[in-house]
Design an enzyme around this catalytic site. Structure first.
Site, mmCIF file in Angstrom:
data_model
loop_
_atom_site.group_PDB
_atom_site.id
_atom_site.type_symbol
_atom_site.label_atom_id
_atom_site.label_comp_id
_atom_site.label_asym_id
_atom_site.label_seq_id
_atom_site.Cartn_x
_atom_site.Cartn_y
_atom_site.Cartn_z
ATOM 1 N N GLU A 9 -4.582 33.534 20.104
ATOM 2 C CA GLU A 9 -3.540 32.734 20.759
ATOM 3 C C GLU A 9 -3.965 31.276 20.896
ATOM 4 O O GLU A 9 -3.150 30.369 20.763
ATOM 5 C CB GLU A 9 -3.221 33.334 22.140
ATOM 6 C CG GLU A 9 -2.421 34.621 22.029
ATOM 7 C CD GLU A 9 -2.568 35.543 23.219
ATOM 8 O OE1 GLU A 9 -3.682 36.088 23.412
ATOM 9 O OE2 GLU A 9 -1.585 35.734 23.945
ATOM 10 N N HIS A 21 3.798 37.628 25.429
ATOM 11 C CA HIS A 21 2.795 37.688 24.344
ATOM 12 C C HIS A 21 3.343 37.060 23.055
ATOM 13 O O HIS A 21 2.869 37.377 21.960
ATOM 14 C CB HIS A 21 2.410 39.145 23.988
ATOM 15 C CG HIS A 21 1.708 39.898 25.062
ATOM 16 N ND1 HIS A 21 1.987 41.214 25.329
ATOM 17 C CD2 HIS A 21 0.718 39.551 25.909
ATOM 18 C CE1 HIS A 21 1.208 41.648 26.308
ATOM 19 N NE2 HIS A 21 0.435 40.641 26.674
ATOM 20 N N LYS A 66 -9.297 28.739 31.494
ATOM 21 C CA LYS A 66 -10.031 28.929 30.244
ATOM 22 C C LYS A 66 -9.751 27.741 29.342
ATOM 23 O O LYS A 66 -8.646 27.192 29.361
ATOM 24 C CB LYS A 66 -9.553 30.196 29.529
ATOM 25 C CG LYS A 66 -9.931 31.465 30.219
ATOM 26 C CD LYS A 66 -9.562 32.647 29.325
ATOM 27 C CE LYS A 66 -9.267 33.869 30.159
ATOM 28 N NZ LYS A 66 -8.307 34.767 29.621
ATOM 29 N N GLY A 99 -5.596 47.469 20.351
ATOM 30 C CA GLY A 99 -5.120 47.444 18.965
ATOM 31 C C GLY A 99 -6.219 47.118 17.967
ATOM 32 O O GLY A 99 -6.277 47.680 16.873
ATOM 33 N N GLU A 100 -7.123 46.206 18.366
ATOM 34 C CA GLU A 100 -8.171 45.770 17.436
ATOM 35 C C GLU A 100 -9.368 46.710 17.408
ATOM 36 O O GLU A 100 -10.048 46.824 16.393
ATOM 37 C CB GLU A 100 -8.685 44.370 17.842
ATOM 38 C CG GLU A 100 -7.659 43.277 17.645
ATOM 39 C CD GLU A 100 -8.049 41.968 18.325
ATOM 40 O OE1 GLU A 100 -9.254 41.721 18.517
ATOM 41 O OE2 GLU A 100 -7.142 41.194 18.663
ATOM 42 N N ASN A 101 -9.631 47.365 18.560
ATOM 43 C CA ASN A 101 -10.909 48.085 18.695
ATOM 44 C C ASN A 101 -10.832 49.588 18.771
ATOM 45 O O ASN A 101 -11.838 50.267 18.630
ATOM 46 C CB ASN A 101 -11.625 47.609 19.976
ATOM 47 C CG ASN A 101 -11.964 46.147 19.912
ATOM 48 O OD1 ASN A 101 -12.696 45.728 19.021
ATOM 49 N ND2 ASN A 101 -11.415 45.363 20.820
ATOM 50 N N ASN A 127 -5.756 27.235 29.328
ATOM 51 C CA ASN A 127 -5.019 28.394 29.824
ATOM 52 C C ASN A 127 -5.372 28.545 31.303
ATOM 53 O O ASN A 127 -6.431 29.057 31.645
ATOM 54 C CB ASN A 127 -5.435 29.636 29.022
ATOM 55 C CG ASN A 127 -4.672 30.876 29.444
ATOM 56 O OD1 ASN A 127 -3.911 30.861 30.411
ATOM 57 N ND2 ASN A 127 -4.878 31.957 28.721
ATOM 58 N N LEU A 184 -1.711 45.433 21.987
ATOM 59 C CA LEU A 184 -2.116 46.468 22.937
ATOM 60 C C LEU A 184 -3.396 46.054 23.653
ATOM 61 O O LEU A 184 -4.493 46.120 23.086
ATOM 62 C CB LEU A 184 -2.324 47.811 22.205
ATOM 63 C CG LEU A 184 -1.205 48.257 21.248
ATOM 64 C CD1 LEU A 184 -1.567 49.570 20.561
ATOM 65 C CD2 LEU A 184 0.128 48.387 21.974
ATOM 66 N N ARG A 212 0.289 49.044 34.694
ATOM 67 C CA ARG A 212 1.756 48.870 34.850
ATOM 68 C C ARG A 212 2.498 50.081 34.305
ATOM 69 O O ARG A 212 2.117 50.632 33.272
ATOM 70 C CB ARG A 212 2.217 47.621 34.093
ATOM 71 C CG ARG A 212 1.772 46.338 34.758
ATOM 72 C CD ARG A 212 2.128 45.123 33.899
ATOM 73 N NE ARG A 212 0.933 44.378 33.572
ATOM 74 C CZ ARG A 212 0.875 43.401 32.671
ATOM 75 N NH1 ARG A 212 1.959 43.045 32.009
ATOM 76 N NH2 ARG A 212 -0.250 42.776 32.439
ATOM 77 N N GLY A 233 -2.281 44.373 29.213
ATOM 78 C CA GLY A 233 -0.827 44.367 29.126
ATOM 79 C C GLY A 233 -0.491 44.623 27.665
ATOM 80 O O GLY A 233 -1.201 44.144 26.784
ATOM 81 N N ARG A 269 -11.685 52.580 27.483
ATOM 82 C CA ARG A 269 -13.000 53.147 27.150
ATOM 83 C C ARG A 269 -13.385 54.216 28.162
ATOM 84 O O ARG A 269 -13.860 55.297 27.804
ATOM 85 C CB ARG A 269 -14.058 52.035 27.110
ATOM 86 C CG ARG A 269 -13.940 51.190 25.867
ATOM 87 C CD ARG A 269 -14.705 49.907 25.984
ATOM 88 N NE ARG A 269 -14.044 48.999 26.917
ATOM 89 C CZ ARG A 269 -14.219 47.680 26.927
ATOM 90 N NH1 ARG A 269 -15.058 47.129 26.079
ATOM 91 N NH2 ARG A 269 -13.572 46.926 27.779
ATOM 92 N N ARG A 278 -1.153 26.706 27.539
ATOM 93 C CA ARG A 278 -0.418 27.968 27.529
ATOM 94 C C ARG A 278 0.470 27.999 28.775
ATOM 95 O O ARG A 278 -0.003 27.775 29.889
ATOM 96 C CB ARG A 278 -1.383 29.143 27.581
ATOM 97 C CG ARG A 278 -0.629 30.426 27.660
ATOM 98 C CD ARG A 278 -1.500 31.562 28.057
ATOM 99 N NE ARG A 278 -0.696 32.775 28.050
ATOM 100 C CZ ARG A 278 -1.002 33.842 28.740
ATOM 101 N NH1 ARG A 278 -2.090 33.856 29.474
ATOM 102 N NH2 ARG A 278 -0.237 34.899 28.694
HETATM 103 P P1 ADP Z 1 -5.911 41.434 28.149
HETATM 104 O O1 ADP Z 1 -4.505 41.929 28.109
HETATM 105 O O2 ADP Z 1 -6.484 41.340 29.528
HETATM 106 O O3 ADP Z 1 -6.179 40.232 27.270
HETATM 107 P P2 ADP Z 1 -7.497 42.861 26.187
HETATM 108 O O4 ADP Z 1 -6.667 42.462 25.015
HETATM 109 O O5 ADP Z 1 -8.872 42.299 26.303
HETATM 110 O O6 ADP Z 1 -6.726 42.653 27.544
HETATM 111 O O7 ADP Z 1 -7.601 44.470 26.150
HETATM 112 C C1 ADP Z 1 -8.298 45.198 27.115
HETATM 113 C C2 ADP Z 1 -8.253 46.676 26.748
HETATM 114 O O8 ADP Z 1 -8.856 46.849 25.454
HETATM 115 C C3 ADP Z 1 -9.008 47.573 27.707
HETATM 116 O O9 ADP Z 1 -8.222 48.699 28.060
HETATM 117 C C4 ADP Z 1 -10.201 48.043 26.889
HETATM 118 O O10 ADP Z 1 -10.560 49.353 27.215
HETATM 119 C C5 ADP Z 1 -9.661 48.005 25.494
HETATM 120 N N1 ADP Z 1 -10.808 47.933 24.564
HETATM 121 C C6 ADP Z 1 -11.593 46.885 24.309
HETATM 122 N N2 ADP Z 1 -12.586 47.238 23.448
HETATM 123 C C7 ADP Z 1 -12.414 48.552 23.174
HETATM 124 C C8 ADP Z 1 -13.107 49.519 22.374
HETATM 125 N N3 ADP Z 1 -14.175 49.196 21.677
HETATM 126 N N4 ADP Z 1 -12.641 50.782 22.345
HETATM 127 C C9 ADP Z 1 -11.559 51.120 23.059
HETATM 128 N N5 ADP Z 1 -10.864 50.274 23.836
HETATM 129 C C10 ADP Z 1 -11.278 49.017 23.895
#
Ligand code: ADP
Length: 400
Positions: free
Chosen positions: A384, A180, A14, A333-335, A7, A209, A241, A212, A285, A91
């Protein structure tokens, strides 16, 4: 079979080396500051400490050579010889209208990639340089292109055309492409597996989420609409954005604030979104922390983000005639359990109900809905790189 995934960004590269027999990562890493003083390679072999190699990298070709040296190094390498690598998956951000799936890269494909530079001037040139550098360093090894736009090529014209003079679509290819795609496809396929139903029978809304963000309506396994557009600036409010705004704001701002094209572009791409609203940060965060301390604009930024994602969920349920599952993926979305709750609150009327105990997880594949919810809500970490490796494997196997 071993597959290297690359990538390449403008000053970074990467990589992940996969053993496809076990679908496991043997090593991964990152070359930073390519072409800038202080360039270094962070190499992370499986089950070993990360190695940092500081060496000048004039360009991407130097970076690829350093990656190869690291992969075969007697101390921290993971293979004996580069001949163990069957193929390389790259990619590529923009495939225009030419690619609706991944392809083996030949001279014709390279021509088309070069023709797509106008559509993604920041992203495609480093992707192309990465491919050229790999071809030079690994002669005879098949190279595969996996496009962020490809999965969305199934959108119907009423979804991808903008209501501007049709001739401009014909002349400049101005239309919605979406991005994406590799992530949306991966999580939609995982969702079907988790739900134990064929993807051809499912209506899924995938929410990627991160910094981007984009939302996609996946009907019967195909992308039928997505929130990003001609560029990744469209759709929901993002880290920096703006997402969707009235297009007339652009010319208004240029006039009132005396902004150039570049300045207005910068404003909408780098100074807007939740950063622009909160004035605090683009990182969720930080924004949550500020909102918890009573910062009203930080709270507003979070509300605007949740509201814009919620709107897409409603819209996409409408265009698909229903929804079986909502999927959350990528950094937020995950965290971010609070954000998932914020987005879905008020959607109980659609059969969307989450169990807050299950929702209190991070980065795990899990169904967070209540047993009586008619729509399943899933958290699925995206991958990905694995998707690129899987596509690459499929294509090189078909070459034989
Ligand atoms: P990219 O689009 O650069 O790949 P990521 O998928 O890594 O970005 O997402 C980054 C976003 O995810 C940041 O806004 C970050 O605050 C959020 N994020 C990551 N971990 C957490 C967490 N534990 N709690 C809340 N938000 C988080």
């Amino acid at each position: 079979m071993k597959i290297l995934v690359i990538n390449a960004g403008s000053s970074s590269l990467k990589y992940q080396l996969f053993d496809m027999d076990k679908e496991e990562v043997l090593a991964k890493g990152l070359c930073e500051r390519i072409g800038i003083e202080g360039s270094q390679l962070k190499h992370q072999p499986k089950d070993q400490d990360t190695v940092i190699i500081s060496n000048p990298m004039k360009n991407h070709a130097d970076a690829i050579r350093m990656v190869i040296d690291a992969l075969v190094d007697p101390a921290y390498g993971v293979i004996k010889d580069m001949s163990e690598i069957t193929a390389v998956g790259h990619r590529v951000v923009h495939g225009g209208e030419a690619f609706s799936g991944s392809v083996i890269i030949d001279a014709q494909v390279m021509k088309v990639l070069n023709a797509c530079i106008d559509l993604a001037p920041l992203h495609n040139p480093p992707n192309i340089i990465g491919i050229e550098a790999c071809k030079e360093a690994m002669p005879g090894v098949p190279m595969v292109g996996v496009f962020d736009t490809a999965f969305h090529q199934t959108m119907p014209p009423e979804a991808y055309l903008y209501a501007i003079p049709y001739e401009l679509y014909e002349k400049h290819k101005i239309r919605k492409y979406g991005f994406h795609g590799t992530s949306h496809k991966y999580v939609a396929e995982r969702a079907a597996k988790l739900l134990k139903k064929p993807i051809e029978q499912l209506k899924i809304i995938t929410c990627h989420l991160g910094n981007g963000s984009s939302i996609t309506a996946v009907k019967n396994g195909k992308s039928v609409d997505t929130s990003m557009g001609f560029t990744p600036l469209a759709g929901v409010a993002m880290g920096t954005r703006s997402g969707m705004i009235d297009p007339a704001i652009v010319t208004f701002l240029m006039e009132k604030e005396n902004l150039s094209i570049k300045e207005v572009n910068d404003l909408l791409n780098k100074k807007s979104g939740v950063l622009g609203i909160s004035g605090v940060s683009s990182d969720f965060r930080d924004i949550h922390a500020a909102a918890d301390e009573g910062n009203k604009r930080a709270r507003l930024a979070l509300d605007i983000f949740a509201y814009s994602v919620k709107k897409y969920i409603g819209t996409y349920a409408a265009i698909m005639g229903g929804v079986d599952a909502i999927v959350f993926t990528a950094g937020i979305g995950e965290n971010n359990a609070k954000m998932r709750t914020g987005i879905l609150s008020g959607l109980e009327f659609m059969g969307i109900k989450i169990d807050e105990e299950k929702n209190a997880i991070r980065g795990k594949e899990i169904d967070i809905s209540t047993p009586d919810a008619s729509v399943r809500t899933l958290v699925i970490p995206t991958n990905e790189e694995l998707m690129i490796a899987l596509d690459t494997k499929k294509l090189v196997e078909n070459m034989k």
